[in-house]
Design an enzyme around this catalytic site. Structure first.
Site, PDB file in Angstrom:
ATOM      1  N   ASP A  35       3.077  -4.674   8.098  1.00  0.00           N
ATOM      2  CA  ASP A  35       1.834  -3.899   7.971  1.00  0.00           C
ATOM      3  C   ASP A  35       0.678  -4.890   8.088  1.00  0.00           C
ATOM      4  O   ASP A  35       0.401  -5.645   7.162  1.00  0.00           O
ATOM      5  CB  ASP A  35       1.837  -3.172   6.625  1.00  0.00           C
ATOM      6  N   HIS A  69       0.869  -1.172   0.000  1.00  0.00           N
ATOM      7  CA  HIS A  69       0.000   0.000   0.000  1.00  0.00           C
ATOM      8  C   HIS A  69       0.914   1.232   0.000  1.00  0.00           C
ATOM      9  O   HIS A  69       2.052   1.177   0.487  1.00  0.00           O
ATOM     10  CB  HIS A  69      -0.836  -0.056   1.284  1.00  0.00           C
ATOM     11  N   LYS A  98     -10.253  -0.607  10.538  1.00  0.00           N
ATOM     12  CA  LYS A  98     -10.414  -1.830   9.741  1.00  0.00           C
ATOM     13  C   LYS A  98     -10.694  -3.029  10.650  1.00  0.00           C
ATOM     14  O   LYS A  98     -10.851  -4.150  10.189  1.00  0.00           O
ATOM     15  CB  LYS A  98      -9.164  -2.075   8.898  1.00  0.00           C
ATOM     16  N   CYS A 128      -4.900   2.636  -3.519  1.00  0.00           N
ATOM     17  CA  CYS A 128      -3.653   3.163  -2.936  1.00  0.00           C
ATOM     18  C   CYS A 128      -2.514   2.165  -3.127  1.00  0.00           C
ATOM     19  O   CYS A 128      -1.670   1.990  -2.238  1.00  0.00           O
ATOM     20  CB  CYS A 128      -3.826   3.510  -1.450  1.00  0.00           C
TER      21      CYS A 128
END
Lengths: 412, 152
Positions: free
Chosen positions: A206, A129, A232, A370
């Site tokens: 991540d 990302h 999220k 993204c």
């Protein structure tokens, strides 16, 4: 078409009742919310916890001796303990509250990256990302580090074994995503971490797209940094977690200066608090942390392995049904995927698809997610993406397929 | 439902999406401008050939959704042969049509271009229709103006 025979006994209707936003119509159709990789919906437990905090306990934390300040401080630090438990960190002092994954990576790039020298290397993967690319490019512009990329194959699987060849004595950090937001690929992070550690290189993971789908144990992974966003994970926006091994966090300079991160301040010199306070300048998102705690406790009441199995059934069903749509191509076909499907349809731009399926009540993401380098790799300007949570249903997938057919009827 | 979507995706728009007019590069263009919408990745290259204050040819290439492609295609049809002053006036009318807070009284006064008024009910899609016109704006401006524009 009927949903396949179910293996799990996941009571999706009971779970849906916990998420009040799902019971609505959009453009006169039942909402099918299939944009969970962008953000998830919030259960009553989270909404109520935030409302309760503002109704009864609101005060600033770590200062003030009055009753509300003490309650707010206890609740905030209990949220840190919940995040520790959620990731199985050794100590709550290894949990830094941040705004989200983006801030977590920027914090590491700024603070841990402060020691990097020109020519030092950071290795990322081909499916990152932008949040795990741009902070390193900013560091590159500041200090002249070199950014290297682990390549992937046409199915969206990393060439993990290439990592060993990319590492040199100048490599300071490997920063990889656990699950790709654009492709759904679950990366073998334990394997990547083991390779990096053989060369003495720490690893940042991540986890934004991983924690909503699967249990994560940072000690079992031996991750050096692990980060995720609350929103999220069925929690509010503006709160997230950076886990860092204690010895790493202790070695790092502050990220931002201000209140709550200091030990002493004079006009000549200030000394800084130990982690995690060192990295939490200013009044944090207290209510957000309390909402995150409520979400973690909500997840702890669910059978998460059953939820994961159910999501995998949704993924299998969606993949099968999508392949029946003429001209539809799935982008990302790794054998190990989270419940995320990216696709294109010949003759229909994803932006038009998004507009049309919305009119049939279906919320999906369209665009580059993204992850422009991923789009470039697959030679597409954009994709449509359906991403699932454990509250989605087989009927919602049927609704998506029906809406896609209507889009073809209209545009192709 | 069908009808609302058909107001946006009218037959004329679908026709221009399927068979975009003047969809070609132009070697002898007097001005070439790149337009880009970073939100969706749409991009187009607009070619304008001016002679003695008149737009004698206009074409485009690029990749975009039905709305931006049709908007660009309709733009090229509408502009060919117009004077620069006429083109600027049309640009002003299109910006008004697509973005003014008050709905225009008679979109069809703009002829075929009036079909683009359907995007007004889809706020997230207005930029798609505007992209070719913003690109034209840069193409009509002075020669030291940027050769690339972005909707963001």
């Amino acid at each position: 078409m009927n949903a396949p025979q179910r293996v799990t006994t996941w009571d999706v209707e009971a779970v849906r009742a916990d998420f009040p936003i799902l019971a609505q119509t959009v453009h006169g159709k039942p909402l099918a919310y299939l944009d969970n990789a962008a953000t998830t919906q919030k259960p009553n437990a989270v909404i109520d916890a935030i409302a309760h905090f503002y109704r009864h306990d609101n005060a600033n934390i770590h200062r003030g001796v009055h009753a509300l300040a003490e309650r707010a401080t206890i609740a905030y630090e209990a949220a840190r303990e919940a995040a520790r438990r959620f990731l199985n960190a050794r100590s709550a002092n290894e949990i830094v509250f941040v705004r989200g994954t983006t801030e977590a990576i920027n914090l590491v790039a700024t603070s841990f990256g402060a020691r990097f020298q020109p020519g030092d290397e950071v290795i990322v993967s081909a499916m990152e990302h932008h949040a795990n690319i741009v902070p390193w490019q900013l560091l590159q512009a500041r200090t002249g580090i070199v950014l290297k990329v682990i390549p992937m194959d046409e199915s969206g699987v990393l060439y993990s074994e290439e990592l060993a060849a990319l590492i040199t004595p100048r490599t300071r950090l490997v920063a990889v995503t656990h699950v790709s937001n654009a492709l759904g690929t679950i990366n073998p992070v334990a394997e990547l971490i083991a390779i990096a550690h053989q060369h003495g290189v720490p690893v940042l993971v991540d986890g934004a797209q991983a924690v909503p789908h699967m249990p994560v144990d940072v000690q079992a992974l031996d991750a050096d940094f692990y980060c995720f966003s609350g929103h999220k994970l069925f929690s509010p926006t503006g709160i997230g977690v950076l886990y860092g091994k204690a010895e790493l966090l202790e070695s790092m300079p502050p990220y931002q200066g201000g209140g709550d991160m200091i030990r002493t301040v004079s006009f000549e010199k200030s000394t800084f608090a130990p982690p995690p306070q060192r990295f939490e300048a200013g009044t944090p998102h207290i209510a957000g942390a309390i909402g995150l705690k409520a979400a973690i406790e909500y997840l702890e009441r669910l059978d998460r392995l059953a939820a994961l199995r159910y999501e995998q059934e949704l993924l299998t069903y969606a993949t099968e049904r999508l392949q029946t749509v003429p001209g539809l191509k799935i982008v990302g076909s790794a054998p190990e995927k989270a419940a995320v499907v990216s696709f294109t349809i010949d003759g229909i731009h994803p932006h038009d698809l998004g507009t049309i399926v919305d009119r049939y009540g279906v919320a999906i993401r369209v665009g580059h997610h993204c992850a422009m380098p991923v789009m470039t790799f697959f030679g597409v300007p954009a994709t449509a993406r359906a991403s699932f949570a454990f509250y989605n249903t087989f009927a919602e997938i049927d609704q998506l397929i029906d809406a896609l057919q209507r889009a073809r009827d209209l545009l192709v | 439902m069908e009808q609302e979507l058909r107001d946006l995706y009218q037959e004329l728009i679908l026709d221009h999406k399927r068979r975009p007019r003047n969809f070609r590069e132009m070697a002898d263009a007097t001005r070439t401008v790149e337009g880009h919408n970073p939100l969706c990745g749409d991009h187009l290259r607009l070619f304008v050939k001016r002679e003695a204050g008149r737009i004698v040819d206009v074409s485009f290439v690029g990749e975009g959704c039905a709305i931006s492609t049709a908007s660009a295609s309709l733009l090229t049809e509408a502009l060919k042969g117009k004077t620069v002053e006429e083109a600027e006036a049309l640009l002003g009318q299109m910006v008004e049509l697509l973005t003014a807070s008050e709905a225009p009284p008679d979109p069809m006064a703009l002829g075929k271009l009036g079909v683009l008024a359907g995007v007004r009910d889809y706020p997230s899609r207005v930029k798609c229709a505007m992209l070719p016109w913003r690109t034209l704006e840069a193409a009509l401006s002075n020669d030291d103006a940027p050769t690339a524009i972005s909707t963001e």
